[in-house]
Design a protein around this motif. Structure first.
Motif, mmCIF file in Angstrom:
data_model
loop_
_atom_site.group_PDB
_atom_site.id
_atom_site.type_symbol
_atom_site.label_atom_id
_atom_site.label_comp_id
_atom_site.label_asym_id
_atom_site.label_seq_id
_atom_site.Cartn_x
_atom_site.Cartn_y
_atom_site.Cartn_z
ATOM 1 N N MET A 161 0.787 -1.229 0.000
ATOM 2 C CA MET A 161 0.000 0.000 0.000
ATOM 3 C C MET A 161 0.825 1.288 0.000
ATOM 4 N N GLY A 186 -1.644 1.403 7.423
ATOM 5 C CA GLY A 186 -1.473 0.137 6.713
ATOM 6 C C GLY A 186 -0.330 0.221 5.708
ATOM 7 N N VAL A 235 -0.796 -5.755 2.837
ATOM 8 C CA VAL A 235 -1.911 -6.666 3.089
ATOM 9 C C VAL A 235 -1.413 -8.075 2.786
ATOM 10 N N GLN A 256 -7.485 -11.934 5.067
ATOM 11 C CA GLN A 256 -6.536 -10.882 4.728
ATOM 12 C C GLN A 256 -6.240 -10.055 5.971
ATOM 13 N N ASN A 257 -4.959 -9.877 6.257
ATOM 14 C CA ASN A 257 -4.521 -9.124 7.420
ATOM 15 C C ASN A 257 -3.710 -7.930 6.952
ATOM 16 N N GLU A 258 -4.012 -6.760 7.529
ATOM 17 C CA GLU A 258 -3.273 -5.555 7.172
ATOM 18 C C GLU A 258 -2.122 -5.380 8.157
ATOM 19 N N LYS A 294 0.451 -3.095 9.845
ATOM 20 C CA LYS A 294 0.477 -1.656 10.092
ATOM 21 C C LYS A 294 1.858 -1.203 10.558
#
Length: 67
Positions: free
Chosen positions: A13, A25, A28, A35-37, A39
């Protein structure tokens, strides 16, 4: 920023040298059909992205460096 579990990178991202805020974020990752973002742990600049979209990573792999 390290991968918490094995999985596949779905989307990146941010770009290198981009400024980020804590909690923003960055990547991903898909693991076990979810789906895990990932950070940012802190405010700073993305120095390096060490993975690519579509690649498979293992738990503990470094995905990006934020300084």
């Amino acid at each position: 920023l390290k991968a918490p579990m094995p999985g596949k990178i779905v989307r990146i991202m941010v770009s290198e040298q981009e400024r980020v805020k804590a909690g923003q974020g960055i990547i991903v990752m898909e693991a076990m059909k979810m789906q895990n973002e990932m950070k940012s742990p802190k405010d700073g600049k993305v120095q390096k992205i060490l993975t690519a979209e579509g690649s498979t990573v293992n738990a503990g792999d470094t995905l990006a460096i934020v300084e």
